[in-house]
Every structure is written in structure tokens, then in C-alpha cells.
Design a protein around this motif. Structure first.
Motif, PDB file in Angstrom:
ATOM      1  N   ALA A  84      39.910  33.612  62.523  1.00  0.00           N
ATOM      2  CA  ALA A  84      40.164  32.310  63.140  1.00  0.00           C
ATOM      3  C   ALA A  84      40.054  31.155  62.147  1.00  0.00           C
ATOM      4  CB  ALA A  84      39.195  32.087  64.298  1.00  0.00           C
ATOM      5  N   ASN A  85      39.207  31.295  61.135  1.00  0.00           N
ATOM      6  CA  ASN A  85      39.002  30.216  60.164  1.00  0.00           C
ATOM      7  C   ASN A  85      39.692  30.491  58.834  1.00  0.00           C
ATOM      8  OD1 ASN A  85      37.389  28.492  61.772  1.00  0.00           O
ATOM      9  ND2 ASN A  85      35.666  29.872  61.469  1.00  0.00           N
ATOM     10  N   THR A  86      40.775  31.290  58.851  1.00  0.00           N
ATOM     11  CA  THR A  86      41.456  31.621  57.601  1.00  0.00           C
ATOM     12  C   THR A  86      42.931  31.231  57.651  1.00  0.00           C
ATOM     13  OG1 THR A  86      42.083  33.864  58.281  1.00  0.00           O
ATOM     14  CG2 THR A  86      39.933  33.609  57.191  1.00  0.00           C
ATOM     15  N   VAL A  87      43.502  31.032  56.471  1.00  0.00           N
ATOM     16  CA  VAL A  87      44.946  30.866  56.302  1.00  0.00           C
ATOM     17  C   VAL A  87      45.369  31.786  55.169  1.00  0.00           C
ATOM     18  CG1 VAL A  87      45.099  28.497  57.173  1.00  0.00           C
ATOM     19  CG2 VAL A  87      44.703  28.887  54.742  1.00  0.00           C
ATOM     20  N   PRO A  88      46.607  32.285  55.191  1.00  0.00           N
ATOM     21  CA  PRO A  88      47.055  33.144  54.094  1.00  0.00           C
ATOM     22  C   PRO A  88      46.916  32.432  52.743  1.00  0.00           C
ATOM     23  CG  PRO A  88      48.592  33.258  55.920  1.00  0.00           C
ATOM     24  CD  PRO A  88      47.629  32.142  56.238  1.00  0.00           C
ATOM     25  N   ALA A  89      46.406  33.157  51.755  1.00  0.00           N
ATOM     26  CA  ALA A  89      46.214  32.576  50.423  1.00  0.00           C
ATOM     27  C   ALA A  89      47.184  33.156  49.410  1.00  0.00           C
ATOM     28  CB  ALA A  89      44.777  32.790  49.949  1.00  0.00           C
ATOM     29  N   GLY A  90      47.549  34.428  49.547  1.00  0.00           N
ATOM     30  CA  GLY A  90      48.460  35.035  48.591  1.00  0.00           C
ATOM     31  C   GLY A  90      48.185  36.511  48.424  1.00  0.00           C
ATOM     32  N   THR A  91      48.453  37.008  47.194  1.00  0.00           N
ATOM     33  CA  THR A  91      48.354  38.430  46.885  1.00  0.00           C
ATOM     34  C   THR A  91      47.484  38.638  45.648  1.00  0.00           C
ATOM     35  OG1 THR A  91      50.586  38.714  47.747  1.00  0.00           O
ATOM     36  CG2 THR A  91      49.719  40.496  46.392  1.00  0.00           C
ATOM     37  N   VAL A  92      46.575  39.596  45.709  1.00  0.00           N
ATOM     38  CA  VAL A  92      45.712  39.926  44.579  1.00  0.00           C
ATOM     39  C   VAL A  92      46.570  40.534  43.466  1.00  0.00           C
ATOM     40  CG1 VAL A  92      43.776  41.382  43.833  1.00  0.00           C
ATOM     41  CG2 VAL A  92      43.734  40.297  46.086  1.00  0.00           C
ATOM     42  N   ILE A  93      46.401  40.055  42.218  1.00  0.00           N
ATOM     43  CA  ILE A  93      47.191  40.584  41.103  1.00  0.00           C
ATOM     44  C   ILE A  93      46.336  41.256  40.034  1.00  0.00           C
ATOM     45  CG2 ILE A  93      49.184  39.105  41.509  1.00  0.00           C
ATOM     46  CD1 ILE A  93      48.200  37.291  39.253  1.00  0.00           C
ATOM     47  N   ALA A  94      45.036  41.345  40.265  1.00  0.00           N
ATOM     48  CA  ALA A  94      44.135  42.124  39.415  1.00  0.00           C
ATOM     49  C   ALA A  94      43.004  42.621  40.311  1.00  0.00           C
ATOM     50  CB  ALA A  94      43.575  41.285  38.267  1.00  0.00           C
ATOM     51  N   ALA A  95      42.697  43.905  40.206  1.00  0.00           N
ATOM     52  CA  ALA A  95      41.656  44.482  41.062  1.00  0.00           C
ATOM     53  C   ALA A  95      40.344  43.719  40.900  1.00  0.00           C
ATOM     54  CB  ALA A  95      41.458  45.954  40.723  1.00  0.00           C
ATOM     55  N   LYS A  96      39.626  43.555  42.011  1.00  0.00           N
ATOM     56  CA  LYS A  96      38.326  42.880  42.008  1.00  0.00           C
ATOM     57  C   LYS A  96      37.298  43.825  42.595  1.00  0.00           C
ATOM     58  CE  LYS A  96      35.884  39.403  44.649  1.00  0.00           C
ATOM     59  NZ  LYS A  96      34.959  40.433  45.043  1.00  0.00           N
ATOM     60  N   GLU A  97      36.243  44.043  41.849  1.00  0.00           N
ATOM     61  CA  GLU A  97      35.150  44.874  42.343  1.00  0.00           C
ATOM     62  C   GLU A  97      34.328  44.086  43.358  1.00  0.00           C
ATOM     63  OE1 GLU A  97      34.878  48.102  41.767  1.00  0.00           O
ATOM     64  OE2 GLU A  97      36.705  47.873  40.581  1.00  0.00           O
ATOM     65  N   GLN A  98      33.564  44.774  44.151  1.00  0.00           N
ATOM     66  CA  GLN A  98      32.803  44.140  45.223  1.00  0.00           C
ATOM     67  C   GLN A  98      31.868  43.045  44.723  1.00  0.00           C
ATOM     68  OE1 GLN A  98      31.018  46.863  47.930  1.00  0.00           O
ATOM     69  NE2 GLN A  98      30.054  45.281  49.144  1.00  0.00           N
ATOM     70  N   ALA A  99      31.248  43.227  43.563  1.00  0.00           N
ATOM     71  CA  ALA A  99      30.267  42.267  43.076  1.00  0.00           C
ATOM     72  C   ALA A  99      30.904  40.995  42.510  1.00  0.00           C
ATOM     73  CB  ALA A  99      29.388  42.909  42.006  1.00  0.00           C
ATOM     74  N   GLY A 100      32.198  41.007  42.235  1.00  0.00           N
ATOM     75  CA  GLY A 100      32.842  39.844  41.629  1.00  0.00           C
ATOM     76  C   GLY A 100      32.875  38.640  42.538  1.00  0.00           C
ATOM     77  N   THR A 101      32.832  37.453  41.951  1.00  0.00           N
ATOM     78  CA  THR A 101      32.868  36.230  42.737  1.00  0.00           C
ATOM     79  C   THR A 101      34.171  35.460  42.543  1.00  0.00           C
ATOM     80  OG1 THR A 101      31.745  35.016  40.978  1.00  0.00           O
ATOM     81  CG2 THR A 101      30.364  35.972  42.722  1.00  0.00           C
ATOM     82  N   LEU A 102      35.095  36.000  41.726  1.00  0.00           N
ATOM     83  CA  LEU A 102      36.411  35.411  41.512  1.00  0.00           C
ATOM     84  C   LEU A 102      37.473  36.465  41.716  1.00  0.00           C
ATOM     85  CD1 LEU A 102      35.761  33.334  38.259  1.00  0.00           C
ATOM     86  CD2 LEU A 102      35.944  32.434  40.581  1.00  0.00           C
ATOM     87  N   ALA A 103      38.623  36.037  42.234  1.00  0.00           N
ATOM     88  CA  ALA A 103      39.759  36.935  42.395  1.00  0.00           C
ATOM     89  C   ALA A 103      40.974  36.281  41.773  1.00  0.00           C
ATOM     90  CB  ALA A 103      40.013  37.221  43.869  1.00  0.00           C
ATOM     91  N   LEU A 104      41.787  37.087  41.090  1.00  0.00           N
ATOM     92  CA  LEU A 104      43.039  36.593  40.522  1.00  0.00           C
ATOM     93  C   LEU A 104      44.116  36.777  41.581  1.00  0.00           C
ATOM     94  CD1 LEU A 104      44.489  35.379  38.127  1.00  0.00           C
ATOM     95  CD2 LEU A 104      44.743  37.684  37.188  1.00  0.00           C
ATOM     96  N   VAL A 105      44.643  35.641  42.048  1.00  0.00           N
ATOM     97  CA  VAL A 105      45.547  35.646  43.205  1.00  0.00           C
ATOM     98  C   VAL A 105      46.818  34.887  42.866  1.00  0.00           C
ATOM     99  CG1 VAL A 105      45.801  34.849  45.608  1.00  0.00           C
ATOM    100  CG2 VAL A 105      43.588  35.717  44.802  1.00  0.00           C
ATOM    101  N   ARG A 106      47.949  35.484  43.250  1.00  0.00           N
ATOM    102  CA  ARG A 106      49.220  34.765  43.190  1.00  0.00           C
ATOM    103  C   ARG A 106      49.362  34.094  44.548  1.00  0.00           C
ATOM    104  NH1 ARG A 106      54.271  35.194  45.130  1.00  0.00           N
ATOM    105  NH2 ARG A 106      55.926  34.295  43.866  1.00  0.00           N
ATOM    106  N   ILE A 107      49.302  32.759  44.545  1.00  0.00           N
ATOM    107  CA  ILE A 107      49.434  32.034  45.808  1.00  0.00           C
ATOM    108  C   ILE A 107      50.903  31.889  46.160  1.00  0.00           C
ATOM    109  CG2 ILE A 107      47.243  30.826  45.433  1.00  0.00           C
ATOM    110  CD1 ILE A 107      48.853  28.252  44.965  1.00  0.00           C
ATOM    111  N   GLY A 108      51.167  31.638  47.415  1.00  0.00           N
ATOM    112  CA  GLY A 108      52.540  31.393  47.835  1.00  0.00           C
ATOM    113  C   GLY A 108      53.072  32.440  48.740  1.00  0.00           C
TER     114      GLY A 108
END
Length: 108
Positions: A84-108
Motif C-alpha cells: 500500500a505504501n509503495t510505488v514501482p521503482a525499477g529493476t535490479v541490475i546487480a544482485a544484492k545480498e540480504q545484508a546490503g543496504t544499497l541496491a543498484l536499480v535501473r529506474i523507469g
């Protein structure tokens, strides 16, 4: 027959800020996110981009390449789960492990 008028490529567009927006701040829109390309004071118009690859804050969960992600407007981070509190952000372009706090995302 209806015709269109070409205006611009559409990667960037004018946005009137409803609150102060910082440079590179993520702005949730109705059905996606944009990223501010400059500081935009409240009530002023500035430029948002809706395309590109960005490192975005992310919740601590594993994300796979090609996975759709959503911007959680409450947590101010991307997540692999829509809600309910989300909007589409994009697609992950590099795998992210659970502990990571950043994700590489292609927006759009």
C-alpha cells in the motif's frame, strides 16, 4: 485520426516541489519514482529524471538481477515487495545480498 506532437525525449521533466527536494533525492510519484537533478525549493519547479541506473537505499533483503523493486514511501528504501505504501521503482541490475543496504536499480 488523433495525432501527437513531439515535445522532448522525456527522460527528464519539470516538477513542482510540494516540499524542499535535495539534489539526487528520490521523489515518489503516482506510479514510479524520479530523482532530482538539482535542489528544488518548495513551490519551485526543477528537473526530475525517470531513467538511469542509481544506487538506492534498500531494505535488508536479498534481491536478484532482473527483479522488480518498489520504493517504500514509509521506509524510504527499495524493497522486493509491493504494498500500500509503495510505488514501482525499477529493476535490479546487480544482485544484492540480504545484508546490503544499497541496491543498484535501473529506474523507469
Amino acid at each position: 485520426m488523433a495525432k501527437a506532437e513531439y515535445i522532448q525525449r522525456g527522460d527528464n521533466f519539470d516538477y513542482t516541489a510540494t516540499a524542499n527536494v535535495a539534489y539526487m533525492e528520490i521523489v515518489p510519484l503516482a506510479s514510479r519514482i524520479g530523482v532530482a537533478l538539482a535542489e528544488i525549493p518548495k513551490g519551485e519547479t526543477g528537473t526530475l529524471t525517470i531513467v538511469g541506473a542509481f544506487r538506492l537505499p534498500a531494505l535488508t533483503e536479498k534481491l536478484d538481477v532482473g527483479q522488480a523493486v518498489y520504493w517504500d514511501k514509509t521506509q524510504n528504501a527499495v524493497t522486493g515487495t509491493s504494498g500500500a505504501n509503495t510505488v514501482p521503482a525499477g529493476t535490479v541490475i546487480a544482485a544484492k545480498e540480504q545484508a546490503g543496504t544499497l541496491a543498484l536499480v535501473r529506474i523507469g
